[in-house]
Design an enzyme around this catalytic site. Structure first.
Site, short mmCIF file in Angstrom:
data_model
loop_
_atom_site.label_atom_id
_atom_site.label_comp_id
_atom_site.label_asym_id
_atom_site.label_seq_id
_atom_site.Cartn_x
_atom_site.Cartn_y
_atom_site.Cartn_z
N TYR A 40 0.85 -1.21 0.00
CA TYR A 40 0.00 0.00 0.00
C TYR A 40 0.88 1.24 0.00
O TYR A 40 0.71 2.14 -0.83
CB TYR A 40 -0.92 -0.02 1.23
CG TYR A 40 -1.59 1.29 1.54
CD1 TYR A 40 -1.01 2.20 2.43
CD2 TYR A 40 -2.79 1.64 0.94
CE1 TYR A 40 -1.62 3.41 2.72
CE2 TYR A 40 -3.42 2.85 1.23
CZ TYR A 40 -2.81 3.73 2.12
OH TYR A 40 -3.43 4.93 2.41
N1 LIG Z 1 -9.15 7.82 6.34
C1 LIG Z 1 -7.94 8.26 6.63
O1 LIG Z 1 -7.66 8.64 7.79
C2 LIG Z 1 -6.89 8.33 5.58
C3 LIG Z 1 -7.23 8.25 4.23
N2 LIG Z 1 -6.24 8.33 3.28
C4 LIG Z 1 -6.61 8.30 1.85
O2 LIG Z 1 -7.72 9.16 1.62
C5 LIG Z 1 -8.59 8.57 0.63
C6 LIG Z 1 -9.99 8.40 1.21
O3 LIG Z 1 -9.87 7.68 2.43
P1 LIG Z 1 -11.16 6.93 3.04
O4 LIG Z 1 -12.38 7.72 2.78
O5 LIG Z 1 -10.81 6.56 4.44
O6 LIG Z 1 -11.19 5.61 2.13
P2 LIG Z 1 -12.18 4.36 2.19
O7 LIG Z 1 -11.31 3.15 2.19
O8 LIG Z 1 -13.18 4.53 3.26
O9 LIG Z 1 -12.94 4.48 0.79
C7 LIG Z 1 -12.23 4.30 -0.39
C8 LIG Z 1 -13.24 4.19 -1.49
O10 LIG Z 1 -12.52 3.81 -2.67
C9 LIG Z 1 -13.27 2.80 -3.31
N3 LIG Z 1 -12.41 1.90 -4.08
C10 LIG Z 1 -11.52 0.99 -3.62
N4 LIG Z 1 -10.97 0.31 -4.65
C11 LIG Z 1 -11.55 0.80 -5.78
C12 LIG Z 1 -11.44 0.48 -7.15
N5 LIG Z 1 -10.62 -0.50 -7.57
N6 LIG Z 1 -12.18 1.17 -8.03
C13 LIG Z 1 -13.02 2.16 -7.61
N7 LIG Z 1 -13.18 2.52 -6.32
C14 LIG Z 1 -12.45 1.82 -5.42
C15 LIG Z 1 -13.95 2.02 -2.22
O11 LIG Z 1 -15.07 1.35 -2.79
P3 LIG Z 1 -15.73 0.09 -2.08
O12 LIG Z 1 -16.70 0.72 -1.13
O13 LIG Z 1 -16.36 -0.70 -3.19
O14 LIG Z 1 -14.62 -0.68 -1.39
C16 LIG Z 1 -14.30 3.11 -1.23
O15 LIG Z 1 -15.59 3.62 -1.47
C17 LIG Z 1 -7.93 7.26 0.22
O16 LIG Z 1 -7.14 7.45 -0.93
C18 LIG Z 1 -7.05 6.94 1.41
O17 LIG Z 1 -5.95 6.10 1.05
C19 LIG Z 1 -4.91 8.42 3.61
C20 LIG Z 1 -4.55 8.48 4.94
C21 LIG Z 1 -5.51 8.49 6.00
N1 LIG Z 2 -8.35 3.55 1.52
C1 LIG Z 2 -8.02 3.83 2.79
N2 LIG Z 2 -6.77 4.23 3.07
C2 LIG Z 2 -6.46 4.51 4.37
C3 LIG Z 2 -7.41 4.39 5.38
C4 LIG Z 2 -8.73 3.98 5.04
O1 LIG Z 2 -9.60 3.87 5.90
N3 LIG Z 2 -8.98 3.71 3.74
N4 LIG Z 2 -7.10 4.67 6.68
C5 LIG Z 2 -5.89 5.00 7.02
C6 LIG Z 2 -5.68 5.22 8.49
O2 LIG Z 2 -6.23 6.43 8.88
C7 LIG Z 2 -4.26 5.29 8.99
O3 LIG Z 2 -3.70 6.40 8.38
C8 LIG Z 2 -4.26 5.41 10.52
O4 LIG Z 2 -5.19 4.62 11.10
C9 LIG Z 2 -4.78 5.09 6.04
N5 LIG Z 2 -5.21 4.88 4.70
#
Ligand SMILES: NC(=O)C1=CN([C@@H]2O[C@H](COP(=O)(O)OP(=O)(O)OC[C@H]3O[C@@H](n4cnc5c(N)ncnc54)[C@H](OP(=O)(O)O)[C@@H]3O)[C@@H](O)[C@H]2O)C=CC1
Ligand SMILES: Nc1nc2c(c(=O)[nH]1)N=C([C@H](O)[C@@H](O)CO)CN2
Length: 245
Positions: free
Chosen positions: A155
């Site tokens: 990742y």
């Molecule tokens: N939440 C956090 O604290 C953090 C988030 N991030 C980044 O911020 C962004 C949003 O985070 P967050 O809202 O937590 O993410 P989530 O994991 O909650 O949601 C990600 C979304 O992307 C969709 N997805 C996954 N794979 C695919 C694919 N192959 N094609 C199309 N859609 C896809 C998922 O769909 P499905 O519902 O079908 O799985 C889901 O709806 C991400 O890029 C994450 O890596 C980075 C660090 C911290």
């Molecule tokens: N696709 C996602 N990426 C990440 C998520 C998630 O929920 N969906 N969450 C994190 C976490 O917040 C991590 O940063 C600490 O718990 C990272 N990326």
């Protein structure tokens, strides 16, 4: 002037909040989603176009690109939010190393976080370049792209690839398109995170809070209104990099 913005993976959490925020700000949002989620009803109620798309499916990606060209001749922004947060397979340090499992996770992480943005950016750059204001590409990366992750190696590596694509596309598409990344650390916990995990995660940053989805949406709005940022990685990490022993 174009006000069309595409955001991927917008059916839940950060992407959902961002899509609704952009809609309320007056943009015409095209939200892609992989699987049907309760949040989609909120997008549809707001009049947001929801397009089912697995960004790792090349045929579906080509169909989506063709669809966009039929919908608009300009794009204001393209936001790559879609992501899977997979831990590495448990086979590490195991004599029966499961190469198939490692290969599948590595390929899946790079397909969603690097290959899909690479393909979409190159295909849709001409529409972004026509935007009266400079078009914007925004990559959602991660703090761990800069420091690695012992448990999410594939990742983290894929997010590092996306970070590097930010630099390449910023150089390739200037001056008509700005390309930046937002690198969050903890913004929003997951429902399955227990109290011990949350306490440990909060402790990793200097500010020790879970800021929530508005932190990302506000940063996206800031990047859209900026005229002088490109090739930048905006670190939304609560000072985590400075939280040294
Ligand atoms: N939440 C956090 O604290 C953090 C988030 N991030 C980044 O911020 C962004 C949003 O985070 P967050 O809202 O937590 O993410 P989530 O994991 O909650 O949601 C990600 C979304 O992307 C969709 N997805 C996954 N794979 C695919 C694919 N192959 N094609 C199309 N859609 C896809 C998922 O769909 P499905 O519902 O079908 O799985 C889901 O709806 C991400 O890029 C994450 O890596 C980075 C660090 C911290
Ligand atoms: N696709 C996602 N990426 C990440 C998520 C998630 O929920 N969906 N969450 C994190 C976490 O917040 C991590 O940063 C600490 O718990 C990272 N990326």
């Amino acid at each position: 002037m174009s006000n069309v913005i595409i955001i991927t993976g917008a059916a839940q959490r950060l992407g959902l909040h961002c899509a609704l925020t952009l809609n309320q700000a007056g943009y015409r949002v095209i939200a892609t989603y992989r699987s049907e989620k309760p949040g989609l009803s909120r997008l549809r109620q707001a009049g947001i176009e929801c397009f089912q798309l697995d960004v790792t499916n090349s045929v579906a990606l080509a169909d989506f690109i063709r669809h966009i060209f039929t919908q608009t001749n300009e794009l204001r922004a393209l936001i790559h939010n879609a992501s899977d947060w997979h831990a590495d397979a448990s086979s590490q340090n195991n004599p029966d190393l499961d190469i198939a499992a490692d290969s599948a996770i590595f390929d899946a992480m790079h397909a969603v976080h690097a290959k899909a943005p690479y393909i979409l950016n190159r295909a849709l750059a001409p529409l972004l370049a026509k935007s009266a204001l400079a078009g914007d590409i925004i990559h959602l990366t991660d703090f761990v792209a800069s420091v690695g992750s012992a448990k999410h190696m594939a990742y983290a590596a894929s997010k590092a690839a996306l970070t590097n694509l930010t630099l390449s596309f910023a150089r390739a598409l200037a001056p008509k398109v700005k390309v930046n990344a937002i690198a969050p650390a903890l913004l929003m916990f997951n429902q399955h995170d227990d109290d011990a995990y949350k306490a440990k995660a909060l402790n990793k940053s200097l500010l020790q809070i879970e800021p929530g989805a508005s932190e990302l949406s506000n940063t996206v709005l800031y990047l859209l209104q900026s005229r002088y940022l490109t090739g930048k990685i905006i670190e939304l990490d609560g000072g985590r990099a400075l939280n040294l022993p």
